[in-house]
Motif scaffolding. Structure first.
Motif, PDB file in Angstrom:
ATOM      1  N   ALA A 114       0.900  -1.212   0.015  1.00  0.00           N
ATOM      2  CA  ALA A 114       0.073   0.104   0.087  1.00  0.00           C
ATOM      3  C   ALA A 114       0.781   1.144   0.007  1.00  0.00           C
ATOM      4  N   CYS A 115       1.944   1.200   0.756  1.00  0.00           N
ATOM      5  CA  CYS A 115       2.774   2.564   0.667  1.00  0.00           C
ATOM      6  C   CYS A 115       3.505   2.588  -0.505  1.00  0.00           C
ATOM      7  N   LEU A 116       3.767   1.355  -1.133  1.00  0.00           N
ATOM      8  CA  LEU A 116       4.520   1.576  -2.661  1.00  0.00           C
ATOM      9  C   LEU A 116       3.529   2.180  -3.645  1.00  0.00           C
ATOM     10  N   CYS A 117       2.042   1.795  -3.552  1.00  0.00           N
ATOM     11  CA  CYS A 117       1.148   2.338  -4.301  1.00  0.00           C
ATOM     12  C   CYS A 117       0.977   3.561  -4.145  1.00  0.00           C
ATOM     13  N   GLY A 118       0.845   4.198  -3.118  1.00  0.00           N
ATOM     14  CA  GLY A 118       0.942   5.690  -2.522  1.00  0.00           C
ATOM     15  C   GLY A 118       2.079   6.399  -3.374  1.00  0.00           C
ATOM     16  N   PHE A 119       3.221   5.815  -3.111  1.00  0.00           N
ATOM     17  CA  PHE A 119       4.408   6.599  -3.991  1.00  0.00           C
ATOM     18  C   PHE A 119       4.231   6.470  -5.353  1.00  0.00           C
ATOM     19  N   THR A 120       3.750   5.322  -5.748  1.00  0.00           N
ATOM     20  CA  THR A 120       3.704   5.234  -7.492  1.00  0.00           C
ATOM     21  C   THR A 120       2.412   6.086  -7.957  1.00  0.00           C
ATOM     22  N   PHE A 121       1.536   6.412  -7.111  1.00  0.00           N
ATOM     23  CA  PHE A 121       0.556   7.297  -7.587  1.00  0.00           C
ATOM     24  C   PHE A 121       0.945   8.657  -7.834  1.00  0.00           C
ATOM     25  N   ASN A 122       1.677   9.062  -6.691  1.00  0.00           N
ATOM     26  CA  ASN A 122       2.217  10.458  -6.485  1.00  0.00           C
ATOM     27  C   ASN A 122       3.166  10.518  -7.855  1.00  0.00           C
ATOM     28  N   HIS A 123       3.970   9.660  -8.313  1.00  0.00           N
ATOM     29  CA  HIS A 123       4.761   9.731  -9.419  1.00  0.00           C
ATOM     30  C   HIS A 123       3.995   9.833 -10.696  1.00  0.00           C
ATOM     31  N   THR A 124       3.020   8.934 -10.794  1.00  0.00           N
ATOM     32  CA  THR A 124       2.231   9.102 -12.016  1.00  0.00           C
ATOM     33  C   THR A 124       1.398  10.134 -12.023  1.00  0.00           C
ATOM     34  N   ALA A 125       0.870  10.830 -10.966  1.00  0.00           N
ATOM     35  CA  ALA A 125       0.258  12.088 -11.008  1.00  0.00           C
ATOM     36  C   ALA A 125       1.030  13.278 -11.397  1.00  0.00           C
ATOM     37  N   ARG A 126       2.174  13.319 -11.093  1.00  0.00           N
ATOM     38  CA  ARG A 126       3.070  14.353 -11.415  1.00  0.00           C
ATOM     39  C   ARG A 126       3.167  14.304 -13.004  1.00  0.00           C
ATOM     40  N   LEU A 127       3.128  13.216 -13.581  1.00  0.00           N
ATOM     41  CA  LEU A 127       3.253  13.101 -15.024  1.00  0.00           C
ATOM     42  C   LEU A 127       1.960  13.397 -15.821  1.00  0.00           C
ATOM     43  N   SER A 128       0.849  12.821 -15.280  1.00  0.00           N
ATOM     44  CA  SER A 128      -0.275  12.853 -15.989  1.00  0.00           C
ATOM     45  C   SER A 128      -1.446  13.899 -15.344  1.00  0.00           C
ATOM     46  N   GLY A 129      -1.374  14.478 -14.270  1.00  0.00           N
ATOM     47  CA  GLY A 129      -2.082  15.577 -13.812  1.00  0.00           C
ATOM     48  C   GLY A 129      -2.903  15.161 -12.800  1.00  0.00           C
TER      49      GLY A 129
END
Length: 163
Positions: A114-129
């Motif tokens: 779950a922690c890794l999913c949170g970091f992954t969402f933050n990274h993809t949200a910076r790229l996709s908005g």
């Protein structure tokens, strides 16, 4: 001197009630609806970042409570097995120990994922908005995805061609 009392004959009572009824009927009625209501606009919510620590804590609490439920179910099953068929399965202590090890591994691995999913969402949200959700109170059927209407759902099947 006192007030004079008005007589209550049937005629005076009838006159008063007719007067009250005529006033009630003659009162103007108002329509409180707007002549043309403003169009409903959906509220748009954009999720562009999350807090990985909050996700970690919430997943730990959720998985811990799920683990307690699993341990309770294992305990109940083990007790029922001991009553129905004594000596047929492993002992209660062995069953609970194995279940506790599995639940501890589930809590640790689930929290880490779950922690890794949170970091992954933050990274993809910076790229996709981020993720945008439209909230509305309109209960009508939503438009199909891709903007295609009924003609796309009822398209005829292609005819077989001879070879």
């Amino acid at each position: 001197m006192g007030r004079t009392r008005r007589s209550r004959t049937p005629n005076t009572v009838r006159e008063r009630t007719q007067d009250i009824v005529s006033r009630a009927v003659a009162a103007p009625t108002r329509d409180h609806t707007l002549p043309h209501a403003p169009p409903r606009r959906p509220t748009r919510l954009r999720i562009s970042q999350n807090n990985p620590w909050s996700i970690t804590v919430m997943s730990f609490l959720f998985l811990g409570s799920l683990g307690v439920c699993v341990l309770g179910a294992v305990l109940a099953t083990s007790v029922i097995m001991a009553v129905v068929a004594p000596g047929a399965g492993p002992s209660l202590s062995q069953t609970l120990f194995i279940a506790a090890v599995v639940v501890a591994g589930e809590i640790l691995l689930g929290t880490a994922v779950a922690c890794l999913c949170g970091f992954t969402f933050n990274h993809t949200a910076r790229l996709s908005g981020g993720l945008e959700v439209a909230l509305t109170d309109d209960l009508a059927d939503p438009a199909p995805a891709g903007g295609r209407g009924e003609e796309a759902r009822e398209a005829p099947a292609p005819a077989d061609t001879p070879s």
